[in-house]
Write a protein that holds these residues in place. Structure first.
Motif, PDB file in Angstrom:
ATOM      1  N   ALA A 251      14.695  20.777 -21.646  1.00  6.07           N
ATOM      2  CA  ALA A 251      14.067  22.014 -21.164  1.00  6.07           C
ATOM      3  C   ALA A 251      13.794  21.952 -19.660  1.00  6.07           C
ATOM      4  O   ALA A 251      13.633  22.978 -19.015  1.00  6.07           O
ATOM      5  CB  ALA A 251      12.775  22.279 -21.920  1.00  6.07           C
ATOM      6  N   ALA A 252      13.755  20.748 -19.089  1.00 10.03           N
ATOM      7  CA  ALA A 252      13.493  20.563 -17.660  1.00 10.03           C
ATOM      8  C   ALA A 252      14.786  20.287 -16.889  1.00 10.03           C
ATOM      9  O   ALA A 252      14.773  19.661 -15.828  1.00 10.03           O
ATOM     10  CB  ALA A 252      12.500  19.426 -17.457  1.00 10.03           C
ATOM     11  N   VAL A 253      15.913  20.768 -17.452  1.00 13.39           N
ATOM     12  CA  VAL A 253      17.234  20.638 -16.829  1.00 13.39           C
ATOM     13  C   VAL A 253      17.797  22.054 -16.694  1.00 13.39           C
ATOM     14  O   VAL A 253      18.300  22.619 -17.666  1.00 13.39           O
ATOM     15  CB  VAL A 253      18.176  19.755 -17.681  1.00 13.39           C
ATOM     16  N   PRO A 254      17.674  22.679 -15.511  1.00  9.97           N
ATOM     17  CA  PRO A 254      18.154  24.055 -15.352  1.00  9.97           C
ATOM     18  C   PRO A 254      19.612  24.230 -15.798  1.00  9.97           C
ATOM     19  O   PRO A 254      20.480  23.431 -15.443  1.00  9.97           O
ATOM     20  CB  PRO A 254      17.996  24.314 -13.852  1.00  9.97           C
ATOM     21  N   GLU A 255      19.823  25.269 -16.589  1.00 11.28           N
ATOM     22  CA  GLU A 255      21.120  25.620 -17.164  1.00 11.28           C
ATOM     23  C   GLU A 255      21.720  24.496 -18.004  1.00 11.28           C
ATOM     24  O   GLU A 255      22.890  24.536 -18.353  1.00 11.28           O
ATOM     25  CB  GLU A 255      22.105  26.072 -16.074  1.00 11.28           C
ATOM     26  N   GLY A 256      20.926  23.461 -18.300  1.00 11.06           N
ATOM     27  CA  GLY A 256      21.425  22.322 -19.059  1.00 11.06           C
ATOM     28  C   GLY A 256      22.445  21.511 -18.293  1.00 11.06           C
ATOM     29  O   GLY A 256      23.130  20.665 -18.871  1.00 11.06           O
ATOM     30  N   THR A 257      22.543  21.749 -16.982  1.00 12.71           N
ATOM     31  CA  THR A 257      23.580  21.090 -16.183  1.00 12.71           C
ATOM     32  C   THR A 257      23.075  20.408 -14.916  1.00 12.71           C
ATOM     33  O   THR A 257      23.831  19.681 -14.287  1.00 12.71           O
ATOM     34  CB  THR A 257      24.662  22.109 -15.764  1.00 12.71           C
ATOM     35  N   HIS A 258      21.845  20.652 -14.511  1.00 11.73           N
ATOM     36  CA  HIS A 258      21.325  20.092 -13.264  1.00 11.73           C
ATOM     37  C   HIS A 258      20.159  19.159 -13.570  1.00 11.73           C
ATOM     38  O   HIS A 258      19.031  19.598 -13.768  1.00 11.73           O
ATOM     39  CB  HIS A 258      20.889  21.199 -12.305  1.00 11.73           C
ATOM     40  N   VAL A 259      20.458  17.874 -13.627  1.00  6.83           N
ATOM     41  CA  VAL A 259      19.467  16.859 -13.987  1.00  6.83           C
ATOM     42  C   VAL A 259      19.178  15.994 -12.763  1.00  6.83           C
ATOM     43  O   VAL A 259      20.056  15.764 -11.934  1.00  6.83           O
ATOM     44  CB  VAL A 259      19.963  16.010 -15.185  1.00  6.83           C
ATOM     45  N   ALA A 260      17.931  15.551 -12.650  1.00  7.09           N
ATOM     46  CA  ALA A 260      17.536  14.710 -11.518  1.00  7.09           C
ATOM     47  C   ALA A 260      16.841  13.453 -12.026  1.00  7.09           C
ATOM     48  O   ALA A 260      15.991  13.507 -12.913  1.00  7.09           O
ATOM     49  CB  ALA A 260      16.598  15.470 -10.583  1.00  7.09           C
TER      50      ALA A 260
ATOM     51  N   PRO B  19      13.608   7.096 -14.043  1.00  8.70           N
ATOM     52  CA  PRO B  19      12.730   8.209 -14.415  1.00  8.70           C
ATOM     53  C   PRO B  19      13.352   9.572 -14.090  1.00  8.70           C
ATOM     54  O   PRO B  19      13.972   9.745 -13.043  1.00  8.70           O
ATOM     55  CB  PRO B  19      11.475   7.980 -13.572  1.00  8.70           C
ATOM     56  N   GLN B  20      13.171  10.507 -15.011  1.00  7.68           N
ATOM     57  CA  GLN B  20      13.679  11.870 -14.822  1.00  7.68           C
ATOM     58  C   GLN B  20      12.642  12.715 -14.100  1.00  7.68           C
ATOM     59  O   GLN B  20      11.439  12.597 -14.336  1.00  7.68           O
ATOM     60  CB  GLN B  20      13.989  12.508 -16.171  1.00  7.68           C
ATOM     61  N   LEU B  21      13.134  13.582 -13.216  1.00 13.62           N
ATOM     62  CA  LEU B  21      12.287  14.551 -12.518  1.00 13.62           C
ATOM     63  C   LEU B  21      12.461  15.896 -13.211  1.00 13.62           C
ATOM     64  O   LEU B  21      13.571  16.417 -13.281  1.00 13.62           O
ATOM     65  CB  LEU B  21      12.706  14.666 -11.049  1.00 13.62           C
ATOM     66  N   PRO B  22      11.383  16.488 -13.759  1.00 15.31           N
ATOM     67  CA  PRO B  22      11.521  17.784 -14.428  1.00 15.31           C
ATOM     68  C   PRO B  22      11.749  18.907 -13.416  1.00 15.31           C
ATOM     69  O   PRO B  22      11.050  19.000 -12.409  1.00 15.31           O
ATOM     70  CB  PRO B  22      10.178  17.953 -15.149  1.00 15.31           C
ATOM     71  N   LEU B  23      12.754  19.747 -13.686  1.00 13.92           N
ATOM     72  CA  LEU B  23      13.164  20.786 -12.749  1.00 13.92           C
ATOM     73  C   LEU B  23      13.089  22.178 -13.340  1.00 13.92           C
ATOM     74  O   LEU B  23      13.181  22.354 -14.556  1.00 13.92           O
ATOM     75  CB  LEU B  23      14.607  20.549 -12.296  1.00 13.92           C
TER      76      LEU B  23
ATOM     77  N   ILE C  23      13.073  23.797  -8.127  1.00 14.22           N
ATOM     78  CA  ILE C  23      11.707  23.317  -7.914  1.00 14.22           C
ATOM     79  C   ILE C  23      11.395  22.219  -8.922  1.00 14.22           C
ATOM     80  O   ILE C  23      12.007  22.139  -9.992  1.00 14.22           O
ATOM     81  CB  ILE C  23      10.668  24.448  -8.062  1.00 14.22           C
ATOM     82  N   ALA C  24      10.433  21.393  -8.565  1.00 15.26           N
ATOM     83  CA  ALA C  24       9.930  20.394  -9.499  1.00 15.26           C
ATOM     84  C   ALA C  24       8.911  21.057 -10.418  1.00 15.26           C
ATOM     85  O   ALA C  24       8.171  21.947  -9.995  1.00 15.26           O
ATOM     86  CB  ALA C  24       9.272  19.244  -8.746  1.00 15.26           C
ATOM     87  N   LEU C  25       8.903  20.630 -11.655  1.00 14.88           N
ATOM     88  CA  LEU C  25       7.889  21.095 -12.604  1.00 14.88           C
ATOM     89  C   LEU C  25       6.752  20.096 -12.715  1.00 14.88           C
ATOM     90  O   LEU C  25       5.863  20.243 -13.539  1.00 14.88           O
ATOM     91  CB  LEU C  25       8.524  21.335 -13.977  1.00 14.88           C
ATOM     92  N   GLY C  26       6.792  19.078 -11.875  1.00 13.15           N
ATOM     93  CA  GLY C  26       5.785  18.020 -11.857  1.00 13.15           C
ATOM     94  C   GLY C  26       6.398  16.778 -11.251  1.00 13.15           C
ATOM     95  O   GLY C  26       7.509  16.817 -10.714  1.00 13.15           O
ATOM     96  N   ASP C  27       5.679  15.672 -11.346  1.00 12.68           N
ATOM     97  CA  ASP C  27       6.166  14.391 -10.845  1.00 12.68           C
ATOM     98  C   ASP C  27       7.150  13.806 -11.858  1.00 12.68           C
ATOM     99  O   ASP C  27       7.323  14.333 -12.963  1.00 12.68           O
ATOM    100  CB  ASP C  27       4.984  13.440 -10.627  1.00 12.68           C
ATOM    101  N   PHE C  28       7.798  12.693 -11.517  1.00 11.08           N
ATOM    102  CA  PHE C  28       8.663  11.999 -12.452  1.00 11.08           C
ATOM    103  C   PHE C  28       7.887  11.719 -13.736  1.00 11.08           C
ATOM    104  O   PHE C  28       6.687  11.486 -13.705  1.00 11.08           O
ATOM    105  CB  PHE C  28       9.142  10.669 -11.858  1.00 11.08           C
ATOM    106  N   TYR C  29       8.604  11.698 -14.861  1.00  9.60           N
ATOM    107  CA  TYR C  29       7.938  11.452 -16.143  1.00  9.60           C
ATOM    108  C   TYR C  29       7.344  10.041 -16.232  1.00  9.60           C
ATOM    109  O   TYR C  29       6.332   9.840 -16.907  1.00  9.60           O
ATOM    110  CB  TYR C  29       8.917  11.651 -17.304  1.00  9.60           C
ATOM    111  N   GLU C  30       8.003   9.080 -15.606  1.00 10.74           N
ATOM    112  CA  GLU C  30       7.533   7.696 -15.626  1.00 10.74           C
ATOM    113  C   GLU C  30       7.380   7.203 -14.190  1.00 10.74           C
ATOM    114  O   GLU C  30       7.900   7.816 -13.269  1.00 10.74           O
ATOM    115  CB  GLU C  30       8.533   6.777 -16.350  1.00 10.74           C
ATOM    116  N   PRO C  31       6.705   6.060 -13.994  1.00 10.16           N
ATOM    117  CA  PRO C  31       6.601   5.497 -12.641  1.00 10.16           C
ATOM    118  C   PRO C  31       7.985   5.126 -12.106  1.00 10.16           C
ATOM    119  O   PRO C  31       8.848   4.670 -12.861  1.00 10.16           O
ATOM    120  CB  PRO C  31       5.751   4.243 -12.824  1.00 10.16           C
ATOM    121  N   VAL C  32       8.196   5.310 -10.812  1.00  9.65           N
ATOM    122  CA  VAL C  32       9.477   4.966 -10.197  1.00  9.65           C
ATOM    123  C   VAL C  32       9.495   3.496  -9.801  1.00  9.65           C
ATOM    124  O   VAL C  32       8.447   2.879  -9.604  1.00  9.65           O
ATOM    125  CB  VAL C  32       9.789   5.846  -8.965  1.00  9.65           C
TER     126      VAL C  32
END
Length: 152
Positions: free
Chosen positions: A62-71, A120-124, A133-142
């Protein structure tokens, strides 16, 4: 905790705003939060994967825009080196320091080398102007686990 926060816009290494069209399919760029555009702990790789190729849990997808842009964090979870090599055919990231490899489609889990934790994944999300845009910080510590150790 990094400079990423809900609503922070993504910028590239030149400080330009990043949209869904900034990265071609099978391509990637390094991104930062606007205003902190060279913060070492905030650097992330934005990857444009092929549609339907990600195998992520529903909340992460859900935090991957269009299911194609992951960070994912660009900082290797083994020793903190920059992960900067992407193999589009296998959808894998490679850390050139110690050859850890991460499966982008499967949450950047390591499948080769000394790294023991996923990147760690960055929610977008996308704002009303089409900017990522970011939806928050990385899910886990970097970075590597030893960065989190308290000194005594």
């Amino acid at each position: 905790v990094t400079p990423w926060a809900r609503g922070k816009r993504l910028v590239d290494e030149e400080g330009e705003l990043v949209t869904l069209r900034s990265v071609p399919e099978d391509g990637f760029i390094t991104v930062f939060p606007e205003g902190s555009d060279h913060a070492a702990d905030a650097q992330a790789l934005l990857i444009h994967v092929r549609e339907g190729s990600l195998r992520l849990p529903p909340d992460r997808l859900a935090a991957v825009p269009e299911g194609t842009h992951v960070a994912y964090s660009k900082i290797c979870t083994h020793a903190g080196c920059p992960v900067g090599l992407y193999r589009a055919e296998s959808q894998s990231l490679l850390c050139p320091c110690h050859q850890s490899q991460f499966d982008v489609a499967d949450g950047a889990k390591p499948f080769f080398g000394p790294a023991a934790r996923p990147l760690p994944q960055l929610p977008l999300g996308v704002d009303n102007e089409g900017v990522l845009i970011a939806l928050g910080d990385f899910y886990e510590p970097v970075g590597p686990a030893f960065w989190d150790r308290s000194s005594r």
